[in-house]
Design a protein around this motif. Structure first.
Motif: not given
Length: 914
Positions: A640-645, A704-712, A714-717
């Motif tokens: 996912k890239i950009g901003y939340p929906l 936000t100047v960051n990024a993350y992976f959510s294990p439950p 399985n998405e990279i943001v």
């Protein structure tokens, strides 16, 4: 990316992420480079414009030539061509401030590694490339040998040009990007809202009305935060409202007297706070006049049986329930805290309650062992209690008894000395001038003793991150917290009552229950008040004593200069994020996330996923069955890239509705922030708990100047905030984009297969999905990385070495190993294309520039105290080791820079994983 299998849009939507500000659905015209504008104008240029264009082009060529000559001369001097020697410092011991003790100093006549191949393309001479080249040169220190000190080689120029600001504990590339992003928002906030006539207002569309409402809301919070004079004027009043509520929900009862022989209390031996306030001042006056303390006590309860008295008081369980529900609703962490998250054992998308240990006033356990830190902490706690408790409350020495937490949890501090002179009856009692001060100090000491025990009871951070230890599903009725748990949960009004709770540390629950049971009420209440003060002190005016006390502790823990002037606009922009962060993000993406950024960013991310899948096919330590599952997990990852929906960042009405439950009132900055916290918590408990996750919600704001992976999940943001220089620019050559943003993307992808992510399958379930032999082989390699990083250390303000916790940082270190997938993806992107143009004045190959681009994103400087704090609390290694540790284990780096075997950056032994 496969040529035959199209990928879905990264946010699982059919429309583009960004709409144009005017609402047009047409594709926005692409911005042309300066050179392109000259060679391909959109209209016939005048003679004057042609002349100016020619002059500008000549200037760019000359600038590039001079940059090249200067850099080349500097490069020849530093590489030893003049016959001089170079002194190399062992940077493995340095802190982020470049001030660490030098443990190894030697000379070297090894010349600077030359490019491994000659660039096949000439230099890029656009204005963007010239400025970019100048920026890259500014990071370098070419007097150093990259094979021995690549960290210094790639970042020392930046460090020397960017001394640590007095008000900052750390400053680096990430901070600069945040500051630049804030400037964009500040321009919007400072721009006055257009005043419209009545007729114009009548013609506004619902979207325009909502847009104006949102801007007004943002500006109100920001302007109220800037009004420090008003905040100073109201003082602690907003915080005292919370203090009064805490005291009302958990009324502390103090011992009136204790029989010296039997240590038992009489049937009328307890004071409530109301009694204390009524009697304490009278007691002091009578003792000063030589009368006994007992003669000053109101006797209304003397003839009342003790059981009758207790029946009038709420039970301790009820008081704890009320107090903790109130504190947690205000976002104040105390004793424990809950979070709503996926049940990774049953259904990762089904949201349940997880129970965590609370935060503490000092950021990590080791601080409670440092006498100098604890002394400062007790002083700060005493100041807070003195400011928050009623002045009449702590005036009688007999009201405080020594608190004795369970000694098996943590050795209590030595008792404080006798507070002062004795009464005529022989009872110890302080002099009136210092009685309150001494008693507050003693109470502060008791609070710190309690919190020290609480810190020791908690699990270590690395265990909290380990699902094999932290996933403990427990039936709701079996969770014992010393409170009425059903009543506590009901206070948050969930639409679905939980049937179980994921307990992250069962041992902590048992210890904290025992600790609380053996702690006096007045100590617990004081602890609650201190927690509230630490949470909200930064919302008060700069001259308010409570806030000054908090800043004193921060300055000691982070090594900043106390009283240093801070950028109030920067502070208020940060508060704005916590109150209306999505409104801020919606404004940011209008100008800072053009469509070509999304396309180029997606291309990089998907290329890295493909590179990782290809690598999985050749990993020898993974058996075929595990390899097949790993490839399936890589394919299932959702970028996912950009901003939340959610909320819809393109709809002003949706954004306004999202924040409708947290109204903003002019002049109520403190209350506005607290209301926003309450609203966010309510949304979590009421909308998420017991339901499927809303996949459109992100954990971060768009800017936000960051990024993350959510294990439950399985998405990279990747929020649009990090898709900014020096991490990313759609116009950059690939070697820069892949070396910087590509490294970030690869890091998040690698998290899916790190020491934690590898325990979750492609659907986000926590389960064993690798064979035993593959798990064993993985753990051996992960342990190698942990042991290697544990040898790195920083040097604290006291000159002592503090080693990196390789177990705590293991997952992040493995994530950084993903750089090799960024490398492979970049190389794959060049297939069938011309070589990318090089930047003018930089005598390095594209391959070398890839690594220089990686190095510069971690350029930073920090105070020694902050370096120590980071090692103790941060699951990321210090920035200099994120560069060095990653590249020492990457053979292509040594090959690219021609590093001799046995040099620091080409060690004889490496840790190999991916």
């Amino acid at each position: 990316m496969s040529d035959t299998t199209p990928r879905p849009s990264t946010d699982l939507e059919s429309s583009p992420l960004l709409a144009h500000r005017n609402g047009d659905e047409e594709e926005a015209p692409q911005n042309k480079s300066f050179l392109a504008a000259l060679t391909d104008p959109t209209r016939e240029m005048t003679a004057g414009e042609k002349l100016l264009g020619a002059v500008a082009l000549i200037f760019l060529v000359l600038a590039a030539t001079f940059i090249g000559l200067f850099s080349g001369l500097k490069h020849r001097i530093s590489s030893g061509e003049t016959g001089s020697t170079t002194t190399i410092t062992d940077y493995i011991t340095q802190t982020s401030t470049q001030t660490a003790t030098q443990t190894e100093v030697f000379t070297s006549t090894v010349p600077q590694p030359a490019p491994t191949e000659s660039p096949t393309q000439g230099p890029c001479l656009t204005s963007e490339c010239v400025m970019l080249a100048s920026s890259m040169l500014g990071y370098l220190d070419t007097s150093l040998d990259p094979c021995e000190d690549f960290v210094g080689f790639a970042t020392n120029g930046w460090v020397k040009a960017n001394p640590l600001p007095k008000s900052k504990a750390i400053w680096g590339s990430f901070n600069q990007v945040r500051a630049n992003n804030q400037k964009v928002i500040l321009e919007i906030l400072k721009k006055p809202i257009t005043v419209k006539s009545v007729e114009e207002l009548k013609k506004e569309t619902p979207e325009e009305i909502a847009e104006r409402d949102n801007l007004v809301k943002m500006k109100t919070v920001f302007d109220d935060c800037l009004n420090e004079d008003h905040l100073d004027e109201i003082g602690t009043a907003p915080l005292l409202d919370i203090v009064d509520a805490i005291r009302a929900s958990f009324p502390a009862v103090y011992p009136k007297s204790v029989d010296a022989k039997t240590q038992t209390q009489s049937k009328a031996a307890w004071y409530s706070f109301e009694e204390l306030e009524r009697n304490a001042r009278v007691a002091v006056d009578r003792i000063l006049n030589g009368e006994t303390a007992e003669s000053s006590i109101v006797k209304e309860e003397e003839d009342v049986e003790e059981t009758d008295f207790k029946e009038k008081e709420p039970s301790r369980k009820t008081k704890l329930t009320n107090a903790l529900a109130y504190l947690h609703a205000k976002g104040i962490s105390a004793l424990f805290e809950f979070n709503v998250e996926g049940d990774v054992g049953v259904d990762p998308q089904f949201q349940v309650l997880s129970l965590y240990q609370s935060s503490t006033g000092l950021p990590a356990k080791p601080y409670y062992d440092e006498v100098s830190i604890v002394e400062v902490y007790e002083e700060v706690v005493a100041t807070l209690l003195s400011e928050l408790l009623p002045k009449s409350l702590l005036s009688d020495a007999s009201l405080l008894v020594e608190s004795s937490p369970d000694s098996s949890l943590w050795p209590p501090f030595p008792s404080w000395p006798s507070p002062g002179p004795k009464t005529p009856e022989g009872d110890e009692f302080p002099a009136p001038e210092s009685s309150r001060s001494n008693l507050v100090k003693k109470l502060a000491h008791q609070v710190v003793v309690f919190e020290t025990a609480l810190a020791r009871a908690g699990a270590d951070p690395e265990d909290i991150f380990d699902p094999t230890k932290a996933y403990n599903p427990t039936p709701f009725e079996d969770v014992e917290l010393g409170i009425d748990l059903a009543r506590y949960v009901s206070a948050f009004a969930p639409r679905n009552f939980p049937s179980k709770i994921i307990v992250t540390s069962p041992s902590f629950v048992k210890k904290v229950n025992k600790l609380v049971a053996n702690t006096d009420d007045h100590v617990l209440q004081s602890y609650f008040l201190v927690r509230a003060a630490f949470k909200h002190a930064n919302l008060l005016g700069p001259k308010v004593e409570v806030r000054l006390a908090g800043e004193k502790l921060t300055s000691v823990l982070r090594g900043t200069k106390l009283g240093a002037e801070v950028d109030r606009e920067e502070v208020c922009a940060g508060h704005l994020d916590s109150v209306v962060g999505h409104l801020v993000g919606a404004e940011f993406i209008k100008t800072q996330f053009p469509g070509d950024s999304k396309v180029k960013g997606e291309r990089i991310i998907f290329g890295i996923i493909d590179a990782f899948k290809e690598r999985l096919k050749t990993i020898g330590w993974m058996d075929d069955a595990s390899r097949k599952k790993a490839i399936a997990k890589a394919e299932a990852i959702t970028p996912k890239i950009g901003y939340p929906l959610y909320p819809n960042h393109k709809s002003p009405i949706a954004l306004r509705n999202y924040y409708a439950r947290s109204p903003v009132n002019s002049g109520d900055f403190f209350e506005d922030v607290v209301r926003a916290t309450e609203s966010d918590l309510a949304k979590s408990w009421q909308a998420a708990l017991g339901n499927k996750r809303n996949v459109d919600i992100w954990e971060m704001n768009a800017h936000t100047v960051n990024a993350y992976f959510s294990p439950p999940d399985n998405e990279i943001v990747f929020p649009s905030g990090i898709l900014q220089p020096p991490f990313f620019n759609a116009e950059w050559p690939g070697y820069l984009s892949y070396g910087s943003f590509g490294a970030v993307a690869a890091h998040e992808l690698a998290h899916a297969f790190d020491s934690t992510g590898s325990k979750y399958d492609d659907k986000g379930f926590f389960r064993d999905w690798w064979s035993n032999s593959t798990v064993k082989a993985f753990e051996e390699r992960a342990n190698c990385i942990a042991e290697q990083y544990s040898k790195f250390y920083v040097v604290g303000p006291d000159g002592k070495q503090v080693h990196v916790n390789g177990n705590l940082t293991n997952g992040e270190n493995i994530g950084d190993f993903g750089l090799r997938f960024a490398w492979k993806a970049w190389k794959a992107s060049l297939e069938g294309q011309k070589e990318e143009k090089i930047l003018p004045g930089l005598p390095y190959t594209a391959e070398q520039m890839f690594f220089l681009s990686f190095g510069r994103i971690w350029a930073s400087t920090a105070s020694p105290a902050q370096a120590v704090a980071g090692v103790r609390t941060d699951p990321h290694s210090p920035n200099q080791f994120r560069i060095e540790g990653t590249l020492r284990n990457f053979p292509q780096f040594a090959e690219t820079f021609n590093c001799p075997k046995g040099s620091r950056m080409n060690p004889k032994e490496r840790c190999e994983l991916w």
